[in-house]
Each structure stands twice: as structure tokens, then as C-alpha cells.
Motif scaffolding. Structure first.
Motif, PDB file in Angstrom:
ATOM      1  N   SER A  56       0.828  -1.209   0.000  1.00 19.47           N
ATOM      2  CA  SER A  56       0.000   0.000   0.000  1.00 19.47           C
ATOM      3  C   SER A  56       0.865   1.263   0.000  1.00 19.47           C
ATOM      4  CB  SER A  56      -0.913  -0.001   1.227  1.00 19.47           C
ATOM      5  OG  SER A  56      -1.638   1.201   1.303  1.00 19.47           O
ATOM      6  N   LYS A  57       1.895   1.261   0.818  1.00 17.00           N
ATOM      7  CA  LYS A  57       2.788   2.423   0.890  1.00 17.00           C
ATOM      8  C   LYS A  57       3.557   2.614  -0.414  1.00 17.00           C
ATOM      9  CE  LYS A  57       3.216   2.506   5.846  1.00 17.00           C
ATOM     10  NZ  LYS A  57       4.079   2.635   6.997  1.00 17.00           N
ATOM     11  N   GLU A  58       4.018   1.509  -1.000  1.00 17.93           N
ATOM     12  CA  GLU A  58       4.745   1.588  -2.269  1.00 17.93           C
ATOM     13  C   GLU A  58       3.835   2.118  -3.374  1.00 17.93           C
ATOM     14  OE1 GLU A  58       8.244   1.035  -4.581  1.00 17.93           O
ATOM     15  OE2 GLU A  58       8.042   0.499  -2.476  1.00 17.93           O
ATOM     16  N   MET A  59       2.622   1.593  -3.424  1.00 20.70           N
ATOM     17  CA  MET A  59       1.666   2.021  -4.434  1.00 20.70           C
ATOM     18  C   MET A  59       1.314   3.497  -4.248  1.00 20.70           C
ATOM     19  SD  MET A  59      -2.082   0.504  -5.303  1.00 20.70           S
ATOM     20  CE  MET A  59      -2.836   1.241  -3.864  1.00 20.70           C
ATOM     21  N   SER A  60       1.083   3.907  -3.032  1.00 18.53           N
ATOM     22  CA  SER A  60       0.761   5.315  -2.759  1.00 18.53           C
ATOM     23  C   SER A  60       1.898   6.233  -3.182  1.00 18.53           C
ATOM     24  CB  SER A  60       0.475   5.520  -1.268  1.00 18.53           C
ATOM     25  OG  SER A  60      -0.681   4.834  -0.901  1.00 18.53           O
ATOM     26  N   TYR A  61       3.118   5.832  -2.864  1.00 19.35           N
ATOM     27  CA  TYR A  61       4.276   6.637  -3.263  1.00 19.35           C
ATOM     28  C   TYR A  61       4.352   6.752  -4.782  1.00 19.35           C
ATOM     29  CZ  TYR A  61       9.038   8.163  -4.045  1.00 19.35           C
ATOM     30  OH  TYR A  61      10.137   8.856  -4.488  1.00 19.35           O
ATOM     31  N   ALA A  62       4.195   5.616  -5.453  1.00 18.89           N
ATOM     32  CA  ALA A  62       4.283   5.606  -6.920  1.00 18.89           C
ATOM     33  C   ALA A  62       3.213   6.488  -7.542  1.00 18.89           C
ATOM     34  CB  ALA A  62       4.164   4.175  -7.440  1.00 18.89           C
ATOM     35  N   LEU A  63       2.003   6.400  -7.049  1.00 20.73           N
ATOM     36  CA  LEU A  63       0.889   7.124  -7.660  1.00 20.73           C
ATOM     37  C   LEU A  63       0.843   8.596  -7.262  1.00 20.73           C
ATOM     38  CD1 LEU A  63      -1.876   4.415  -7.272  1.00 20.73           C
ATOM     39  CD2 LEU A  63      -0.681   5.067  -9.380  1.00 20.73           C
ATOM     40  N   ARG A  64       1.134   8.896  -6.025  1.00 20.26           N
ATOM     41  CA  ARG A  64       0.981  10.271  -5.532  1.00 20.26           C
ATOM     42  C   ARG A  64       2.218  11.142  -5.708  1.00 20.26           C
ATOM     43  NH1 ARG A  64      -1.704   8.931   0.315  1.00 20.26           N
ATOM     44  NH2 ARG A  64      -3.654   8.069  -0.470  1.00 20.26           N
ATOM     45  N   HIS A  65       3.372  10.539  -5.523  1.00 19.72           N
ATOM     46  CA  HIS A  65       4.582  11.343  -5.437  1.00 19.72           C
ATOM     47  C   HIS A  65       5.574  11.151  -6.571  1.00 19.72           C
ATOM     48  CE1 HIS A  65       3.243  12.390  -1.440  1.00 19.72           C
ATOM     49  NE2 HIS A  65       3.119  11.094  -1.163  1.00 19.72           N
ATOM     50  N   ALA A  66       5.592   9.973  -7.184  1.00 13.83           N
ATOM     51  CA  ALA A  66       6.666   9.718  -8.144  1.00 13.83           C
ATOM     52  C   ALA A  66       6.240   8.867  -9.340  1.00 13.83           C
ATOM     53  CB  ALA A  66       7.823   9.055  -7.416  1.00 13.83           C
ATOM     54  N   PRO A  67       5.139   9.216  -9.991  1.00 12.70           N
ATOM     55  CA  PRO A  67       4.760   8.402 -11.156  1.00 12.70           C
ATOM     56  C   PRO A  67       5.847   8.380 -12.225  1.00 12.70           C
ATOM     57  CG  PRO A  67       3.392  10.368 -11.009  1.00 12.70           C
ATOM     58  CD  PRO A  67       4.213  10.301  -9.771  1.00 12.70           C
ATOM     59  N   HIS A  68       6.620   9.463 -12.309  1.00  6.99           N
ATOM     60  CA  HIS A  68       7.707   9.526 -13.296  1.00  6.99           C
ATOM     61  C   HIS A  68       8.805   8.508 -12.985  1.00  6.99           C
ATOM     62  CE1 HIS A  68       8.683  12.258 -10.008  1.00  6.99           C
ATOM     63  NE2 HIS A  68       9.957  12.015 -10.288  1.00  6.99           N
ATOM     64  N   GLU A  69       9.078   8.260 -11.700  1.00  7.75           N
ATOM     65  CA  GLU A  69      10.096   7.274 -11.317  1.00  7.75           C
ATOM     66  C   GLU A  69       9.677   5.854 -11.699  1.00  7.75           C
ATOM     67  OE1 GLU A  69      11.364   7.407  -7.223  1.00  7.75           O
ATOM     68  OE2 GLU A  69      11.434   9.601  -7.262  1.00  7.75           O
ATOM     69  N   TYR A  70       8.389   5.624 -11.746  1.00 12.42           N
ATOM     70  CA  TYR A  70       7.849   4.305 -12.072  1.00 12.42           C
ATOM     71  C   TYR A  70       7.399   4.222 -13.529  1.00 12.42           C
ATOM     72  CZ  TYR A  70       7.892   3.422  -7.067  1.00 12.42           C
ATOM     73  OH  TYR A  70       8.295   3.241  -5.754  1.00 12.42           O
ATOM     74  N   GLU A  71       7.661   5.282 -14.273  1.00  7.48           N
ATOM     75  CA  GLU A  71       7.295   5.378 -15.686  1.00  7.48           C
ATOM     76  C   GLU A  71       5.809   5.112 -15.904  1.00  7.48           C
ATOM     77  OE1 GLU A  71      10.014   3.103 -18.091  1.00  7.48           O
ATOM     78  OE2 GLU A  71      11.745   4.043 -17.140  1.00  7.48           O
ATOM     79  N   LEU A  72       4.988   5.691 -15.030  1.00  5.19           N
ATOM     80  CA  LEU A  72       3.545   5.539 -15.122  1.00  5.19           C
ATOM     81  C   LEU A  72       2.956   6.671 -15.959  1.00  5.19           C
ATOM     82  CD1 LEU A  72       2.763   4.665 -11.406  1.00  5.19           C
ATOM     83  CD2 LEU A  72       2.969   3.084 -13.343  1.00  5.19           C
ATOM     84  N   GLU A  73       2.006   6.332 -16.787  1.00  5.84           N
ATOM     85  CA  GLU A  73       1.311   7.318 -17.605  1.00  5.84           C
ATOM     86  C   GLU A  73      -0.014   7.649 -16.930  1.00  5.84           C
ATOM     87  OE1 GLU A  73       0.993   6.027 -21.668  1.00  5.84           O
ATOM     88  OE2 GLU A  73       3.003   5.157 -21.581  1.00  5.84           O
TER      89      GLU A  73
END
Length: 64
Positions: free
Chosen positions: A7-24
């Protein structure tokens, strides 16, 4: 599976760093779940994460 950690990893990826995870992120702030899963699976700790894990995480009671 450590669902609190997921949950924490997903929240970080979606809220704070989508660019780090290459999320569109679309114009409404949404990301395709397949893309999120694929991105997380690139990390050794999450290589076996699945959509089912997200469903379990959502319905699991929070831990203190």
C-alpha cells in the motif's frame, strides 16, 4: 505478502513519483492497473505482485 508495505509503495508511486515508475497518468489522474503492476514487478521485492494482491490489500484491515 506485506500488504501494508505494498500500500505504501503504491501510494508513493501514484501520488509522489509516477515519473520514477514510468507511469502514464491520464488527464483525470488515473493509471492502468496493468501498468502499475508491471512497473512494480520490475523491483525484485514485488516481482510476484498481482492484481489479486491489490484486491486483498484494499479489503484488508489496516494494521497499526
Amino acid at each position: 505478502m506485506d500488504y501494508q508495505r505494498l500500500s505504501k509503495e503504491m501510494s508513493y508511486a501514484l501520488r509522489h513519483a509516477p515519473h520514477e515508475y514510468e507511469l502514464e497518468v491520464d488527464e483525470y489522474g488515473w493509471v492502468e492497473i496493468e501498468q502499475l503492476i508491471s512497473s512494480l514487478q520490475e523491483q525484485p521485492v514485488w516481482r510476484h505482485v498481482s492484481e489479486q494482491d491489490f484486491h486483498i490489500m484494499v479489503v484488508s484491515p489496516p494494521t497499526s
